[in-house]
Design an enzyme around this catalytic site. Structure first.
Site, PDB file in Angstrom:
ATOM      1  N   LYS A  42       0.817  -1.193   0.000  1.00  0.00           N
ATOM      2  CA  LYS A  42       0.000   0.000   0.000  1.00  0.00           C
ATOM      3  C   LYS A  42       0.863   1.260   0.000  1.00  0.00           C
ATOM      4  CE  LYS A  42      -3.315  -2.302   3.076  1.00  0.00           C
ATOM      5  NZ  LYS A  42      -3.939  -2.201   4.409  1.00  0.00           N
ATOM      6  N   GLY A  43       2.100   1.134   0.434  1.00  0.00           N
ATOM      7  CA  GLY A  43       2.916   2.301   0.738  1.00  0.00           C
ATOM      8  C   GLY A  43       3.109   3.312  -0.373  1.00  0.00           C
ATOM      9  N   GLU A  98       7.751   2.357  -6.099  1.00  0.00           N
ATOM     10  CA  GLU A  98       7.852   1.858  -4.724  1.00  0.00           C
ATOM     11  C   GLU A  98       7.966   3.014  -3.750  1.00  0.00           C
ATOM     12  OE1 GLU A  98       7.596  -0.281  -2.557  1.00  0.00           O
ATOM     13  OE2 GLU A  98       8.584  -2.176  -2.948  1.00  0.00           O
ATOM     14  N   ASP A  99       7.503   2.817  -2.531  1.00  0.00           N
ATOM     15  CA  ASP A  99       7.698   3.830  -1.500  1.00  0.00           C
ATOM     16  C   ASP A  99       9.157   3.859  -1.044  1.00  0.00           C
ATOM     17  OD1 ASP A  99       7.534   1.313  -0.327  1.00  0.00           O
ATOM     18  OD2 ASP A  99       6.047   1.880   1.178  1.00  0.00           O
ATOM     19  N   ASP A 102      14.478  -1.093   1.061  1.00  0.00           N
ATOM     20  CA  ASP A 102      15.188  -1.280   2.324  1.00  0.00           C
ATOM     21  C   ASP A 102      16.247  -2.361   2.104  1.00  0.00           C
ATOM     22  OD1 ASP A 102      15.859  -1.322   5.000  1.00  0.00           O
ATOM     23  OD2 ASP A 102      14.050  -2.336   5.667  1.00  0.00           O
ATOM     24  N   LYS A 130      16.979   3.223   1.409  1.00  0.00           N
ATOM     25  CA  LYS A 130      17.834   2.980   2.591  1.00  0.00           C
ATOM     26  C   LYS A 130      18.987   2.116   2.123  1.00  0.00           C
ATOM     27  CE  LYS A 130      14.299   2.467   6.150  1.00  0.00           C
ATOM     28  NZ  LYS A 130      13.823   1.534   7.169  1.00  0.00           N
ATOM     29  N   PHE A 151      13.568   4.064  10.703  1.00  0.00           N
ATOM     30  CA  PHE A 151      12.225   3.696  10.263  1.00  0.00           C
ATOM     31  C   PHE A 151      11.418   4.968  10.047  1.00  0.00           C
ATOM     32  CE2 PHE A 151       8.005   1.939  10.211  1.00  0.00           C
ATOM     33  CZ  PHE A 151       8.211   0.798   9.459  1.00  0.00           C
ATOM     34  N   ASP A 158       3.698   3.455   6.466  1.00  0.00           N
ATOM     35  CA  ASP A 158       2.995   3.212   7.728  1.00  0.00           C
ATOM     36  C   ASP A 158       3.863   2.509   8.756  1.00  0.00           C
ATOM     37  OD1 ASP A 158       3.082   0.626   6.427  1.00  0.00           O
ATOM     38  OD2 ASP A 158       1.616  -0.018   7.915  1.00  0.00           O
ATOM     39  N   ARG A 164      -0.023   6.751   7.634  1.00  0.00           N
ATOM     40  CA  ARG A 164       0.060   6.860   6.171  1.00  0.00           C
ATOM     41  C   ARG A 164      -0.404   8.222   5.668  1.00  0.00           C
ATOM     42  NH1 ARG A 164       0.974   1.809   3.942  1.00  0.00           N
ATOM     43  NH2 ARG A 164      -0.097   0.056   4.912  1.00  0.00           N
TER      44      ARG A 164
HETATM   45  P1  IMP Z   1      12.594  -4.567   1.623  1.00  0.00           P
HETATM   46  O1  IMP Z   1      11.955  -5.796   1.042  1.00  0.00           O
HETATM   47  O2  IMP Z   1      13.418  -4.881   2.845  1.00  0.00           O
HETATM   48  O3  IMP Z   1      13.374  -3.763   0.614  1.00  0.00           O
HETATM   49  O4  IMP Z   1      11.427  -3.687   2.188  1.00  0.00           O
HETATM   50  C1  IMP Z   1      10.632  -2.980   1.369  1.00  0.00           C
HETATM   51  C2  IMP Z   1       9.282  -2.692   1.982  1.00  0.00           C
HETATM   52  O5  IMP Z   1       9.321  -2.646   3.398  1.00  0.00           O
HETATM   53  C3  IMP Z   1       8.820  -1.334   1.537  1.00  0.00           C
HETATM   54  O6  IMP Z   1       8.096  -1.408   0.336  1.00  0.00           O
HETATM   55  C4  IMP Z   1       7.981  -0.858   2.697  1.00  0.00           C
HETATM   56  O7  IMP Z   1       6.649  -1.275   2.517  1.00  0.00           O
HETATM   57  C5  IMP Z   1       8.588  -1.544   3.896  1.00  0.00           C
HETATM   58  N1  IMP Z   1       9.507  -0.641   4.632  1.00  0.00           N
HETATM   59  C6  IMP Z   1      10.857  -0.679   4.643  1.00  0.00           C
HETATM   60  N2  IMP Z   1      11.378   0.299   5.391  1.00  0.00           N
HETATM   61  C7  IMP Z   1      10.318   0.993   5.859  1.00  0.00           C
HETATM   62  C8  IMP Z   1      10.211   2.161   6.695  1.00  0.00           C
HETATM   63  O8  IMP Z   1      11.186   2.765   7.161  1.00  0.00           O
HETATM   64  N3  IMP Z   1       8.939   2.585   6.934  1.00  0.00           N
HETATM   65  C9  IMP Z   1       7.831   1.975   6.458  1.00  0.00           C
HETATM   66  N4  IMP Z   1       7.885   0.891   5.664  1.00  0.00           N
HETATM   67  C10 IMP Z   1       9.128   0.402   5.378  1.00  0.00           C
HETATM   68 MG    MG Z   2       6.116  -1.227   0.084  1.00  0.00          MG
END
Ligand code: IMP
Ligand code: MG
Length: 191
Positions: A42-43, A98-99, A102, A130, A151, A158, A164
């Site tokens: 949803k982000g 993408e939002d 990470d 990140k 975070f 969220d 959000r």
């Molecule tokens: P990844 O798979 O570790 O790259 O994480 C990606 C997803 O984790 C993002 O699309 C977000 O939905 C969520 N996410 C990662 N870091 C944050 C944060 O700092 N705040 C909120 N959501 C996060």
């Molecule tokens: Mg996401």
């Protein structure tokens, strides 16, 4: 008992300005393309809505929802598709919106999934990166801001479905830890 503290990281004026820059760049790069923007729910819904309205091209839009986090603030390391894609991507130019990237787990999974649909090209636009937390060798083609290992919430992002709706982006810390003391959040425009 958790009590969150929010510290302003990126004010809405700065987000607006950067989204405008990204929209101009994407509009130039995809001028003669059959572009499909895929928002990752949803982000990314707030970012995608703002980005789309600033594009000078007319892409198709679709959404996919991947679950990787649940209600926690650290990655579970595995992904499942909660809402599948609804359109045919064959020979299309796909831009994943993408939002935040990470660890890169979600993007790695999503990239493989979308490539299996035979698009002409696949790129990713992430509002936040990140990059210091990456465990997979992936990088966004378009990036709003590089941020530290903190975070963040707001502008679609969220924590357990809260925050959000905030128009700015904040660093969220647990009040109990006292981890924010003396530590200012930083964000710089991404490449
Ligand atoms: P990844 O798979 O570790 O790259 O994480 C990606 C997803 O984790 C993002 O699309 C977000 O939905 C969520 N996410 C990662 N870091 C944050 C944060 O700092 N705040 C909120 N959501 C996060
Ligand atoms: Mg996401």
């Amino acid at each position: 008992m958790h009590e969150h503290t929010l510290k302003l990281l990126i004010p809405k004026e700065k987000i607006e300005h950067r989204v405008q820059q990204l929209a101009e760049q994407i509009s130039r790069d995809y001028q003669d393309s059959r572009l499909v923007c895929i928002g990752v729910l949803k982000g990314a819904f707030v970012f995608l809505a703002d980005l789309l309205r600033r594009l000078s091209i007319t892409p198709m839009v679709d959404f996919i929802q991947i679950s990787s986090y649940g209600a926690a603030t650290s990655s579970s390391g595995s992904c499942t598709i909660v809402k599948p894609l609804g359109c045919d991507l064959t020979s299309k130019d796909v831009l994943i919106v993408e939002d935040i990237i990470d660890t890169g787990t979600t993007f790695r999974y999503l990239g493989d999934h979308i490539r299996s649909k035979h698009p002409r090209s696949v790129k990713i636009c992430a509002l936040l990166d990140k990059q210091y937390r990456r465990t997979h060798d992936v990088a966004p083609d378009y990036c709003g801001f590089v941020i530290n290992d903190e975070f963040v919430v707001g502008y679609g992002l969220d924590c357990g479905e809260a925050y959000r709706w905030l128009p700015d982006i904040y660093v969220l810390t647990d009040h109990d830890t006292g981890a924010t003391d003396g530590a200012e959040g930083t964000a710089r425009p991404g490449a």
